[in-house]
Design a protein around this motif. Structure first.
Motif, PDB file in Angstrom:
ATOM      1  N   GLU A 139       4.538  72.542 110.432  1.00 43.60           N
ATOM      2  CA  GLU A 139       4.700  72.847 109.351  1.00 43.60           C
ATOM      3  C   GLU A 139       5.987  72.261 108.617  1.00 43.60           C
ATOM      4  OE1 GLU A 139       3.723  75.240 106.944  1.00 43.60           O
ATOM      5  OE2 GLU A 139       1.994  75.583 108.336  1.00 43.60           O
ATOM      6  N   ASP A 142       5.498  68.520 107.821  1.00 44.92           N
ATOM      7  CA  ASP A 142       4.862  68.461 106.762  1.00 44.92           C
ATOM      8  C   ASP A 142       5.993  68.470 105.189  1.00 44.92           C
ATOM      9  OD1 ASP A 142       2.307  67.901 105.365  1.00 44.92           O
ATOM     10  OD2 ASP A 142       2.312  69.880 104.664  1.00 44.92           O
ATOM     11  N   ARG A 202       4.903  78.998 101.371  1.00 42.53           N
ATOM     12  CA  ARG A 202       3.629  78.488 101.041  1.00 42.53           C
ATOM     13  C   ARG A 202       2.730  79.344 101.903  1.00 42.53           C
ATOM     14  NH1 ARG A 202       2.318  72.534 102.806  1.00 42.53           N
ATOM     15  NH2 ARG A 202       3.000  72.426 104.949  1.00 42.53           N
ATOM     16  N   ILE A 203       1.250  79.422 101.277  1.00 41.80           N
ATOM     17  CA  ILE A 203       0.139  79.480 102.356  1.00 41.80           C
ATOM     18  C   ILE A 203      -0.186  78.175 103.123  1.00 41.80           C
ATOM     19  CG2 ILE A 203      -2.228  80.261 102.415  1.00 41.80           C
ATOM     20  CD1 ILE A 203      -0.245  82.369 101.349  1.00 41.80           C
ATOM     21  N   SER A 204       0.100  78.694 104.445  1.00 37.39           N
ATOM     22  CA  SER A 204       0.015  77.261 105.354  1.00 37.39           C
ATOM     23  C   SER A 204      -1.416  76.484 105.442  1.00 37.39           C
ATOM     24  CB  SER A 204       0.416  77.654 106.637  1.00 37.39           C
ATOM     25  OG  SER A 204       0.317  76.565 107.744  1.00 37.39           O
ATOM     26  N   PRO A 205      -1.472  75.302 105.189  1.00 37.12           N
ATOM     27  CA  PRO A 205      -2.820  74.573 105.116  1.00 37.12           C
ATOM     28  C   PRO A 205      -3.086  74.275 106.839  1.00 37.12           C
ATOM     29  CG  PRO A 205      -1.183  73.197 104.817  1.00 37.12           C
ATOM     30  CD  PRO A 205      -0.553  74.484 104.635  1.00 37.12           C
ATOM     31  N   PHE A 206      -2.217  74.664 107.643  1.00 39.65           N
ATOM     32  CA  PHE A 206      -2.418  74.429 109.016  1.00 39.65           C
ATOM     33  C   PHE A 206      -2.655  75.816 109.732  1.00 39.65           C
ATOM     34  CE2 PHE A 206       0.790  71.237 107.422  1.00 39.65           C
ATOM     35  CZ  PHE A 206      -0.286  70.066 107.568  1.00 39.65           C
ATOM     36  N   ASP A 207      -2.830  76.966 108.910  1.00 42.23           N
ATOM     37  CA  ASP A 207      -2.974  78.122 109.767  1.00 42.23           C
ATOM     38  C   ASP A 207      -4.435  78.671 109.194  1.00 42.23           C
ATOM     39  OD1 ASP A 207      -2.989  80.996 110.171  1.00 42.23           O
ATOM     40  OD2 ASP A 207      -1.090  81.109 109.852  1.00 42.23           O
ATOM     41  N   ALA A 210      -4.764  81.643 106.993  1.00 44.43           N
ATOM     42  CA  ALA A 210      -4.150  81.435 105.454  1.00 44.43           C
ATOM     43  C   ALA A 210      -2.942  82.357 105.585  1.00 44.43           C
ATOM     44  CB  ALA A 210      -5.195  81.688 104.639  1.00 44.43           C
ATOM     45  N   ARG A 212       1.219  83.201 104.812  1.00 46.47           N
ATOM     46  CA  ARG A 212       2.431  82.553 104.389  1.00 46.47           C
ATOM     47  C   ARG A 212       3.546  82.043 105.441  1.00 46.47           C
ATOM     48  NH1 ARG A 212       3.294  86.351 100.744  1.00 46.47           N
ATOM     49  NH2 ARG A 212       5.200  87.148 101.469  1.00 46.47           N
TER      50      ARG A 212
END
Length: 368
Positions: A139, A142, A202-207, A210, A212
């Motif tokens: 996180e 990135d 943010r809303i994690s693109p790795f979770d 989805a 925050r």
């Protein structure tokens, strides 16, 4: 905007112009230019190439500042004259044109005001920037890469050049760290406002769920100091390690330990460089980075006292928040400047944020 509002705006801008003149003292700048020209007319002056280059650099700076001020003052005088004529002749067409050009006039005067604020001896130097992700693995790594791109785009917008010194890729995404130099007029003067911890929500693109996430990244900025500035570093105070350069580079990367890492024991500062195939060049660059960081640290101690610990990358230490969810806003916590154009900011449009901090710091200094 009506004629009364425009008249009030001109009064405000006139007051700013007068304040700028008091700080700049154009008469002193003109006197300095005449003195430099007198020096340069002496043939013996050019025998010392280093001194001649420094004097020429100072001359260009004086010419730039004086030219910017004179242009700003002329624009304001012309606007004032046109405004008075248009009022006396009830010329609505000219008044409308003046109203439409008011934002541009404000911007020119603000730009001049910012230039005046960049008067510290180190403001005109290049900027060495180190980006280091905080806890949080992929996180924060990135987020570090997003900030790195933001500064690359900002440099491109301003016409600055960027030289990469060190880049450590993350295992899955992003970067573990990066160091680079931004080269250009007043690069450090602007970039110093970025020194501190940057927070992303943010809303994690790795979770997969989805959710925050909040990530933190430290940005450290120091001036690329001239060789004239003496910073003594004793051998006993540092450890120099070599390692293999990472990233693209073919056989050189795989076989040659050309990358350099220097640890400074008294301060805990660590710098590393792998941008060159030569170990000696990387060592020289790393030492210069270390000297620049030590120089900046001493400046901080002088201005902030003993409370200069910025080692923790997390809550309570951030200078700016970038919120992408549940709403969109970038807010600087020093100047309180905020914008909802998060895409623009992350694409390098950060002049508004930087200038707000410069104005805020300048106002604070006056109050003190």
């Amino acid at each position: 905007m009506d004629s009364y509002e425009y008249g009030e705006l001109l009064k405000t801008l006139r007051s700013k112009c007068e304040n700028i003149a008091k700080i700049l003292n154009p008469a002193d700048l003109e006197k300095e230019l005449h003195e430099i020209e007198a020096l340069q007319s002496d043939e013996s002056f050019w025998n010392d190439a280093h001194r001649a280059a420094e004097v020429a650099k100072q001359k260009r700076k004086c010419e730039r500042i004086l030219g910017t001020f004179n242009t700003m003052k002329q624009e304001l005088d012309d606007a004032q004259e046109l405004y008075e004529i248009a009022l006396s002749e009830a010329d609505s067409t000219t008044l409308e044109l003046l109203f439409e050009s008011a934002p541009l006039l404000q911007k020119h005067i603000q730009d001049t005001e910012i230039q005046v604020m960049l008067s510290d001896e180190s403001d005109g130097l290049n900027a060495i920037i180190t980006i280091q992700p905080g806890a949080g693995g992929t996180e924060s790594q990135d987020w570090a890469s997003m900030l790195y791109r933001m500064y690359l785009r900002w440099s491109e917008r301003r016409g600055f050049k960027v030289e990469l010194l060190d880049l450590q890729d993350g295992e899955e995404a992003g970067i573990k760290g990066v160091a680079f130099i931004i080269k250009g007029e007043n690069a450090y003067g602007y970039a110093k406002c970025e020194n501190g911890v940057h927070r992303l929500v943010r809303i994690s693109p790795f979770d997969a769920n989805a959710k925050r996430h909040t990530s933190f990244v430290s940005v450290q900025v120091s001036p690329e100091i001239d060789d004239d500035i003496q910073i003594d570093i004793e051998d006993k105070d540092i450890r120099i390690d070599t390692y293999r350069a990472s990233g693209a580079g073919g056989q050189h990367v795989n076989k040659t330990e050309s990358a350099i890492r220097i640890t400074h024991f008294p301060t805990g500062i660590v710098v590393q460089c792998q941008n060159d195939r030569s170990q000696h060049k990387n060592k020289a660059t790393a030492l210069k980075m270390l000297k620049s960081k030590l120089y900046e640290l001493e400046k901080q101690k002088m201005t902030e006292g003993s409370n200069t610990d910025k080692s923790e990358i997390g809550w309570g230490h951030q200078i700016r928040s970038y919120v992408l969810a549940p709403y969109q806003q970038v807010k600087d916590l020093r100047s309180q400047y905020a914008t909802s154009d998060t895409n623009g900011v992350l694409d390098g449009d950060i002049d508004g944020l930087i200038e707000s901090v410069l104005v805020h710091n300048n106002t604070q200094n006056k109050d003190e």
